[in-house]
Write a protein that holds these residues in place. Structure first.
Motif, PDB file in Angstrom:
ATOM      1  N   ALA A  71       0.792   3.580 -14.791  1.00  0.00           N
ATOM      2  CA  ALA A  71       0.555   1.481 -15.127  1.00  0.00           C
ATOM      3  C   ALA A  71       0.973   1.138 -13.956  1.00  0.00           C
ATOM      4  O   ALA A  71       0.589  -0.268 -13.592  1.00  0.00           O
ATOM      5  CB  ALA A  71       2.058   1.035 -15.952  1.00  0.00           C
ATOM      6  N   LEU A  72       1.436   1.083 -12.991  1.00  0.00           N
ATOM      7  CA  LEU A  72       1.809   0.409 -11.610  1.00  0.00           C
ATOM      8  C   LEU A  72       0.530   0.522 -10.967  1.00  0.00           C
ATOM      9  O   LEU A  72       0.221   0.011 -10.781  1.00  0.00           O
ATOM     10  CB  LEU A  72       3.066   1.218 -10.683  1.00  0.00           C
ATOM     11  CG  LEU A  72       4.375   1.474 -10.948  1.00  0.00           C
ATOM     12  CD1 LEU A  72       5.144   2.516  -9.806  1.00  0.00           C
ATOM     13  CD2 LEU A  72       4.369  -0.524 -10.953  1.00  0.00           C
ATOM     14  N   VAL A  73      -0.485   2.079 -10.927  1.00  0.00           N
ATOM     15  CA  VAL A  73      -0.777   2.214 -10.402  1.00  0.00           C
ATOM     16  C   VAL A  73      -2.495   1.339 -11.095  1.00  0.00           C
ATOM     17  O   VAL A  73      -3.247   0.619  -9.933  1.00  0.00           O
ATOM     18  CB  VAL A  73      -1.507   3.460 -10.018  1.00  0.00           C
ATOM     19  CG1 VAL A  73      -2.926   3.667  -9.518  1.00  0.00           C
ATOM     20  CG2 VAL A  73      -0.890   4.624  -9.673  1.00  0.00           C
ATOM     21  N   CYS A  74      -2.096   0.925 -11.873  1.00  0.00           N
ATOM     22  CA  CYS A  74      -3.363   0.302 -12.908  1.00  0.00           C
ATOM     23  C   CYS A  74      -3.263  -1.085 -12.590  1.00  0.00           C
ATOM     24  O   CYS A  74      -4.589  -2.053 -12.768  1.00  0.00           O
ATOM     25  CB  CYS A  74      -3.278   0.442 -14.552  1.00  0.00           C
ATOM     26  SG  CYS A  74      -3.880   1.748 -14.416  1.00  0.00           S
ATOM     27  N   ALA A  75      -1.816  -1.032 -12.182  1.00  0.00           N
ATOM     28  CA  ALA A  75      -1.826  -3.033 -12.082  1.00  0.00           C
ATOM     29  C   ALA A  75      -2.644  -3.886 -10.575  1.00  0.00           C
ATOM     30  O   ALA A  75      -2.358  -4.460 -10.695  1.00  0.00           O
ATOM     31  CB  ALA A  75      -0.027  -3.167 -12.109  1.00  0.00           C
ATOM     32  N   PHE A  76      -2.372  -2.586  -9.521  1.00  0.00           N
ATOM     33  CA  PHE A  76      -2.815  -2.622  -8.659  1.00  0.00           C
ATOM     34  C   PHE A  76      -4.393  -2.628  -8.699  1.00  0.00           C
ATOM     35  O   PHE A  76      -4.779  -2.723  -7.026  1.00  0.00           O
ATOM     36  CB  PHE A  76      -2.481  -1.819  -7.135  1.00  0.00           C
ATOM     37  CG  PHE A  76      -0.930  -2.781  -6.891  1.00  0.00           C
ATOM     38  CD1 PHE A  76      -0.791  -3.698  -6.627  1.00  0.00           C
ATOM     39  CD2 PHE A  76       0.095  -1.147  -7.559  1.00  0.00           C
ATOM     40  CE1 PHE A  76       0.694  -3.794  -5.929  1.00  0.00           C
ATOM     41  CE2 PHE A  76       1.378  -2.089  -7.705  1.00  0.00           C
ATOM     42  CZ  PHE A  76       1.977  -2.970  -7.266  1.00  0.00           C
ATOM     43  N   VAL A  77      -5.328  -1.902  -8.916  1.00  0.00           N
ATOM     44  CA  VAL A  77      -6.701  -1.720  -9.357  1.00  0.00           C
ATOM     45  C   VAL A  77      -6.731  -2.736 -10.330  1.00  0.00           C
ATOM     46  O   VAL A  77      -6.927  -2.869 -11.744  1.00  0.00           O
ATOM     47  CB  VAL A  77      -6.590  -0.544  -9.737  1.00  0.00           C
ATOM     48  CG1 VAL A  77      -8.208   0.957 -10.011  1.00  0.00           C
ATOM     49  CG2 VAL A  77      -6.262   1.033  -8.920  1.00  0.00           C
ATOM     50  N   TYR A  80      -4.566   2.771   0.230  1.00  0.00           N
ATOM     51  CA  TYR A  80      -4.996   1.654  -1.154  1.00  0.00           C
ATOM     52  C   TYR A  80      -4.409   0.862  -2.174  1.00  0.00           C
ATOM     53  O   TYR A  80      -4.437  -0.032  -2.035  1.00  0.00           O
ATOM     54  CB  TYR A  80      -5.626   3.105  -1.853  1.00  0.00           C
ATOM     55  CG  TYR A  80      -6.342   2.878  -3.128  1.00  0.00           C
ATOM     56  CD1 TYR A  80      -8.027   2.749  -3.496  1.00  0.00           C
ATOM     57  CD2 TYR A  80      -6.330   2.654  -4.712  1.00  0.00           C
ATOM     58  CE1 TYR A  80      -8.779   2.126  -4.615  1.00  0.00           C
ATOM     59  CE2 TYR A  80      -6.632   2.221  -6.032  1.00  0.00           C
ATOM     60  CZ  TYR A  80      -8.055   1.925  -4.965  1.00  0.00           C
ATOM     61  OH  TYR A  80      -8.810   1.547  -6.365  1.00  0.00           O
ATOM     62  N   ILE A  81      -3.520   1.568  -2.093  1.00  0.00           N
ATOM     63  CA  ILE A  81      -2.478   0.227  -2.919  1.00  0.00           C
ATOM     64  C   ILE A  81      -2.141  -0.899  -1.788  1.00  0.00           C
ATOM     65  O   ILE A  81      -2.203  -1.919  -2.170  1.00  0.00           O
ATOM     66  CB  ILE A  81      -1.461   0.580  -3.706  1.00  0.00           C
ATOM     67  CG1 ILE A  81      -1.488   2.290  -4.414  1.00  0.00           C
ATOM     68  CG2 ILE A  81      -0.248  -0.020  -3.696  1.00  0.00           C
ATOM     69  CD1 ILE A  81      -0.413   2.690  -4.796  1.00  0.00           C
ATOM     70  N   ALA A  82      -1.955  -0.701  -0.782  1.00  0.00           N
ATOM     71  CA  ALA A  82      -1.762  -2.365   0.234  1.00  0.00           C
ATOM     72  C   ALA A  82      -2.997  -2.810   0.103  1.00  0.00           C
ATOM     73  O   ALA A  82      -2.959  -4.022   0.645  1.00  0.00           O
ATOM     74  CB  ALA A  82      -1.344  -1.440   1.505  1.00  0.00           C
ATOM     75  N   ASP A  83      -3.845  -2.214  -0.418  1.00  0.00           N
ATOM     76  CA  ASP A  83      -5.559  -2.684   0.176  1.00  0.00           C
ATOM     77  C   ASP A  83      -5.499  -4.239  -1.223  1.00  0.00           C
ATOM     78  O   ASP A  83      -6.434  -5.317  -0.939  1.00  0.00           O
ATOM     79  CB  ASP A  83      -6.925  -2.144   0.110  1.00  0.00           C
ATOM     80  CG  ASP A  83      -7.164  -1.778   1.283  1.00  0.00           C
ATOM     81  OD1 ASP A  83      -6.397  -1.834   2.326  1.00  0.00           O
ATOM     82  OD2 ASP A  83      -7.807  -0.832   1.738  1.00  0.00           O
ATOM     83  N   ARG A  84      -4.715  -3.988  -2.280  1.00  0.00           N
ATOM     84  CA  ARG A  84      -5.182  -4.811  -3.446  1.00  0.00           C
ATOM     85  C   ARG A  84      -4.626  -6.319  -2.482  1.00  0.00           C
ATOM     86  O   ARG A  84      -3.761  -6.771  -1.612  1.00  0.00           O
ATOM     87  CB  ARG A  84      -3.959  -4.420  -4.289  1.00  0.00           C
ATOM     88  CG  ARG A  84      -4.009  -3.251  -4.828  1.00  0.00           C
ATOM     89  CD  ARG A  84      -4.922  -2.507  -5.374  1.00  0.00           C
ATOM     90  NE  ARG A  84      -6.179  -1.893  -5.099  1.00  0.00           N
ATOM     91  CZ  ARG A  84      -7.470  -1.968  -4.510  1.00  0.00           C
ATOM     92  NH1 ARG A  84      -7.824  -2.809  -4.904  1.00  0.00           N
ATOM     93  NH2 ARG A  84      -8.100  -1.401  -3.695  1.00  0.00           N
ATOM     94  N   GLU A 121     -13.141   2.192  -7.923  1.00  0.00           N
ATOM     95  CA  GLU A 121     -13.158   3.213  -8.886  1.00  0.00           C
ATOM     96  C   GLU A 121     -12.987   4.349  -8.684  1.00  0.00           C
ATOM     97  O   GLU A 121     -12.332   5.251  -8.844  1.00  0.00           O
ATOM     98  CB  GLU A 121     -13.647   2.727 -10.342  1.00  0.00           C
ATOM     99  CG  GLU A 121     -12.896   3.643 -11.455  1.00  0.00           C
ATOM    100  CD  GLU A 121     -13.359   2.390 -13.693  1.00  0.00           C
ATOM    101  OE1 GLU A 121     -13.373   3.586 -13.707  1.00  0.00           O
ATOM    102  OE2 GLU A 121     -14.206   1.624 -12.798  1.00  0.00           O
ATOM    103  N   ALA A 122     -14.247   5.359  -8.623  1.00  0.00           N
ATOM    104  CA  ALA A 122     -14.202   6.956  -8.279  1.00  0.00           C
ATOM    105  C   ALA A 122     -14.007   6.661  -7.225  1.00  0.00           C
ATOM    106  O   ALA A 122     -13.066   8.289  -7.188  1.00  0.00           O
ATOM    107  CB  ALA A 122     -16.465   7.113  -7.844  1.00  0.00           C
ATOM    108  N   GLU A 123     -13.618   6.256  -6.538  1.00  0.00           N
ATOM    109  CA  GLU A 123     -13.015   6.682  -5.496  1.00  0.00           C
ATOM    110  C   GLU A 123     -10.912   6.815  -5.288  1.00  0.00           C
ATOM    111  O   GLU A 123     -10.520   8.090  -5.464  1.00  0.00           O
ATOM    112  CB  GLU A 123     -12.254   5.848  -3.807  1.00  0.00           C
ATOM    113  CG  GLU A 123     -12.064   6.472  -3.010  1.00  0.00           C
ATOM    114  CD  GLU A 123     -11.373   4.845  -1.498  1.00  0.00           C
ATOM    115  OE1 GLU A 123     -11.090   5.344  -0.539  1.00  0.00           O
ATOM    116  OE2 GLU A 123     -12.131   3.611  -1.605  1.00  0.00           O
ATOM    117  N   ALA A 124     -10.732   5.452  -5.935  1.00  0.00           N
ATOM    118  CA  ALA A 124      -9.672   5.982  -6.612  1.00  0.00           C
ATOM    119  C   ALA A 124      -8.970   7.317  -7.616  1.00  0.00           C
ATOM    120  O   ALA A 124      -8.091   7.705  -7.443  1.00  0.00           O
ATOM    121  CB  ALA A 124      -9.252   4.104  -8.051  1.00  0.00           C
ATOM    122  N   LYS A 125     -10.300   7.302  -8.413  1.00  0.00           N
ATOM    123  CA  LYS A 125     -10.089   8.150  -9.309  1.00  0.00           C
ATOM    124  C   LYS A 125     -10.150   9.811  -8.578  1.00  0.00           C
ATOM    125  O   LYS A 125      -8.846  10.806  -9.216  1.00  0.00           O
ATOM    126  CB  LYS A 125     -10.807   8.529 -10.546  1.00  0.00           C
ATOM    127  CG  LYS A 125     -10.640   9.938 -11.685  1.00  0.00           C
ATOM    128  CD  LYS A 125     -12.113   9.819 -12.124  1.00  0.00           C
ATOM    129  CE  LYS A 125     -11.990  10.943 -13.200  1.00  0.00           C
ATOM    130  NZ  LYS A 125     -10.794  11.608 -13.654  1.00  0.00           N
TER     131      LYS A 125
END
Length: 115
Positions: free
Chosen positions: A16-22, A83-87, A29-33
């Motif tokens: 859920a935390l990850v999805c909040a930032f994506v 990845y998260i910090a780039d949000r 999306e493919a990179e995140a997966k």
């Protein structure tokens, strides 16, 4: 059984935390997966949440999580935090987060060497 339930709950919170930032329709999306599939499986949900809380908040590092983090590997740690910090909501303080990321890594490596 309660232990499994707590692990599932913690994993749900991490996702859920990850999805909040994506963003919903992200080009990355493919990179995140790939990151999640190859990196998050190497660290417990509890420790993933702890590292995120330390880097992006005022959390206190649980030293037992350092083993998981070092096992996850520096490339995974660096890429996930970056990845998260780039949000968009966090990018203004990205330099601060990347420094905290590196500090957490150095601390965990030093603990792992003495253990």
């Amino acid at each position: 059984m309660a232990n499994l339930s707590s692990h599932v709950t913690a994993l749900f919170i991490v996702v859920a935390l990850v999805c909040a930032f994506v963003p919903a329709f992200s080009v990355e999306e493919a990179e995140a997966k790939t990151l999640w599939d190859t990196c998050l499986v190497k660290i417990t949900p509890k420790c993933a949440l702890n590292v995120i809380a330390v880097v992006f908040g005022n959390g206190t590092l649980i030293e037992s999580c350092c083993h998981d983090l070092v096992q996850e590997g520096k490339v995974c740690h660096d890429n996930l935090i970056k990845y998260i910090a780039d949000r968009p909501s966090l990018v203004g303080r990205e330099t601060q987060y990347l420094k905290k990321r590196d500090d957490v890594w150095s601390h965990c490596v030093s603990i792992s060497k003495t253990a």
